[in-house]
Design a protein around this motif. Sequence first.
Motif, PDB file in Angstrom:
ATOM      1  N   SER A  16       1.061  -1.209   0.220  1.00  0.00           N
ATOM      2  CA  SER A  16      -0.111  -0.070  -0.275  1.00  0.00           C
ATOM      3  C   SER A  16       0.542   1.215  -0.338  1.00  0.00           C
ATOM      4  O   SER A  16       1.732   1.639   0.501  1.00  0.00           O
ATOM      5  CB  SER A  16      -0.963  -0.108   1.094  1.00  0.00           C
ATOM      6  OG  SER A  16       0.101  -0.138   2.280  1.00  0.00           O
ATOM      7  N   ASP A  51      -3.986   4.023  -1.822  1.00  0.00           N
ATOM      8  CA  ASP A  51      -4.059   2.939  -2.232  1.00  0.00           C
ATOM      9  C   ASP A  51      -3.354   1.670  -1.166  1.00  0.00           C
ATOM     10  O   ASP A  51      -2.281   1.432  -1.230  1.00  0.00           O
ATOM     11  CB  ASP A  51      -3.271   3.089  -3.235  1.00  0.00           C
ATOM     12  CG  ASP A  51      -3.585   2.107  -4.653  1.00  0.00           C
ATOM     13  OD1 ASP A  51      -4.806   2.139  -5.592  1.00  0.00           O
ATOM     14  OD2 ASP A  51      -2.686   1.605  -4.994  1.00  0.00           O
ATOM     15  N   PRO A  52      -4.189  -0.029  -1.909  1.00  0.00           N
ATOM     16  CA  PRO A  52      -5.407   0.289  -2.711  1.00  0.00           C
ATOM     17  C   PRO A  52      -6.481   0.286  -1.453  1.00  0.00           C
ATOM     18  O   PRO A  52      -7.378   0.510  -2.662  1.00  0.00           O
ATOM     19  CB  PRO A  52      -5.207  -1.090  -3.351  1.00  0.00           C
ATOM     20  CG  PRO A  52      -4.458  -2.023  -1.835  1.00  0.00           C
ATOM     21  CD  PRO A  52      -3.533  -0.527  -1.477  1.00  0.00           C
TER      22      PRO A  52
END
Length: 217
Positions: free
Chosen positions: A66, A84-85
Amino acid sequence: MYVRLFSRLLPALAVAAGLAVAPTHAGEPAPDARAALERFVDGLETFSADFTQTVRDETGYVLQESDGVMHLGLPNRLYWEVTDPFPQTIVSDGADLWTFDPDLAQATVRPLGDAFDATPIAAITQADRLDEHFRMDVWPVDDASAMRLVLIPRNQQADFTHLELDLTPDSDLTRMAFRDIFGQQTEIRFHATERNAGVDESRFTFDPPSGTDIYRP
């Protein structure tokens, strides 16, 4: 448990899969590494960075990668956003710790309390109590680009077995890594770091969006 969640995310903060580097010695850390941490903390009011976080299981299999951004305000304020994600935001105003999941529209809030002492971020935010919280050692870094200070928590209730801090010769923090008590390994690499950059104080408060379900365990 929120201490577990907090410690996984911070790294303040993994030991890479199959890492088998022995400590340089079992005594006091090399003076340069300890001094680098002291220089990093000296005069520190805020620390901001983008980060990349990798979580592995006990076999080294990558469970999650991430990206995000963090702002740290000494002594115990934090803004940590995974962009993200899977978006998630963690905010500490020094008294309460909020964890917000926008996809579920859910937030959990708990008193920060003394449990903060058992988290990796305490190594940075409470440097004056470093010897109280940790035993210290030094491990070599393969490319010699940084000094790796290894901190082993004295608190038997800590959720991690050891913490690694990589500091460059000019005392910039570039990496935080730790293994939790379940063998899960987390590595956080910081980039675009800024020191005492004047973080907006509103970053360290959380106002739940309308419609958010709030839990207070």
